[in-house]
Write an enzyme that holds these catalytic residues in place. Structure first.
Site, PDB file in Angstrom:
ATOM      1  N   SER A 142       0.864  -1.176   0.000  1.00 14.58           N
ATOM      2  CA  SER A 142       0.000   0.000   0.000  1.00 14.58           C
ATOM      3  C   SER A 142       0.898   1.221   0.000  1.00 14.58           C
ATOM      4  O   SER A 142       2.079   1.139   0.358  1.00 14.58           O
ATOM      5  CB  SER A 142      -0.873   0.000   1.266  1.00 14.58           C
ATOM      6  OG  SER A 142      -1.527   1.234   1.459  1.00 14.58           O
ATOM      7  N   TYR A 155      -2.508  -1.153  10.346  1.00 18.98           N
ATOM      8  CA  TYR A 155      -2.416  -1.280   8.891  1.00 18.98           C
ATOM      9  C   TYR A 155      -1.067  -0.750   8.398  1.00 18.98           C
ATOM     10  O   TYR A 155      -0.392  -1.401   7.587  1.00 18.98           O
ATOM     11  CB  TYR A 155      -3.564  -0.517   8.243  1.00 18.98           C
ATOM     12  CG  TYR A 155      -3.754  -0.769   6.771  1.00 18.98           C
ATOM     13  CD1 TYR A 155      -4.487  -1.860   6.318  1.00 18.98           C
ATOM     14  CD2 TYR A 155      -3.222   0.094   5.817  1.00 18.98           C
ATOM     15  CE1 TYR A 155      -4.676  -2.093   4.969  1.00 18.98           C
ATOM     16  CE2 TYR A 155      -3.406  -0.125   4.464  1.00 18.98           C
ATOM     17  CZ  TYR A 155      -4.133  -1.214   4.044  1.00 18.98           C
ATOM     18  OH  TYR A 155      -4.316  -1.441   2.700  1.00 18.98           O
TER      19      TYR A 155
END
Length: 260
Positions: A142, A155
């Site tokens: 990401s 995350y």
């Protein structure tokens, strides 16, 4: 280009994973789908993929928070489809909260699915790749594998870990015919992101289009979402001979997010 190769794509019943699975199938690869969903819908998806692209397509419902099920996913794919040539570690979950309010069980869940599952998949698939002298490992990290945002500690930590793991595996496999790279998308309109849009819309009491614009405007200078199809195209390239000397890279597709 990938005819005769077999790919596992985790989290591929929707979103980014499905986009990558479709792209790999379109390039001729047999594909093992994985993810959650309603059984009949998944079977329709699997059968449609096989028919549309003329490849073999399977489905395995491994829960990626459970290492034994990841091992079975790899073993079953090798047994049913002949090999695991391409491993796409894509599955991910999210929880948003300040660090001091972050539930410990949600931290553990995010780390398990977003980071530990990547290790377990590679651990089981890599020996046969090395033995055959060819393999492609694609870890969907990401933009949050490179930069951080507030309230996303688990995350961000997991995705930074994926980037580091990618580099370590790339060094360990250098010269073996196996490559390992990370794809780092920005905002992609997936079910996971849609939940964040819905939450922003509800919290701010604003229309959904405005919530989308605000979400993009805060991070992604292009003002447009990345598409699963674009990420699929990048995945196919990374599996090609042209990318044989690309390994250990973290490739952004983020509308300029991390250029800021």
């Amino acid at each position: 280009m990938l005819k005769g190769k077999t790919a596992i794509v985790t989290g591929s019943t929707s979103g980014i994973g499905l986009g990558i699975a479709r792209a790999l199938a379109g390039a001729g690869a047999d594909v093992m789908l994985n993810g959650f969903g309603e059984a009949s819908a998944i079977e329709t998806l699997r059968a449609g993929l096989a028919e549309e692209f003329g490849v073999r397509a399977g489905y395995h419902g491994a829960d990626l928070s459970k290492p034994a099920e990841i091992a079975d996913l790899v073993a079953t794919t090798a047994d049913r489809l002949g090999a695991v040539d391409i491993l796409v570690n894509n599955a991910g979950i999210q929880h948003v909260a300040p660090v001091e309010e972050f539930p410990a069980e949600r931290w553990d869940a995010v780390i398990a699915v977003n980071l530990s599952a990547v290790f377990h998949g590679i651990h089981h698939a890599l020996p046969e790749m090395k033995r055959r002298g060819w393999g492609r490992i694609l870890n969907v990290a990401s933009a949050h594998g490179l930069v951080a945002s507030v309230n996303k500690s688990a995350y961000v930590a997991a995705k930074h870990g994926v980037v580091g793991l990618t580099k370590a595996v790339a060094l360990e496999t250098a010269g073996t015919g196996v490559t390992c790279n990370a794809i780092c998308p920005g905002w992609v309109l997936t079910p996971l992101v849609q939940k964040q849009i819905d939450a922003l819309s509800a919290d701010r009491n604003i229309p959904e289009p405005q919530a989308k614009a605000e979400l993009l405007g805060a991070k992604q200078p292009s003002g447009e979402f990345v598409t699963p199809e674009q990420l699929g195209g990048l995945a196919v390239f990374l599996c090609s001979d042209s990318a044989a000397q690309m390994t250990g890279a973290s490739l952004t597709m983020d509308g300029g997010w991390t250029a800021q």
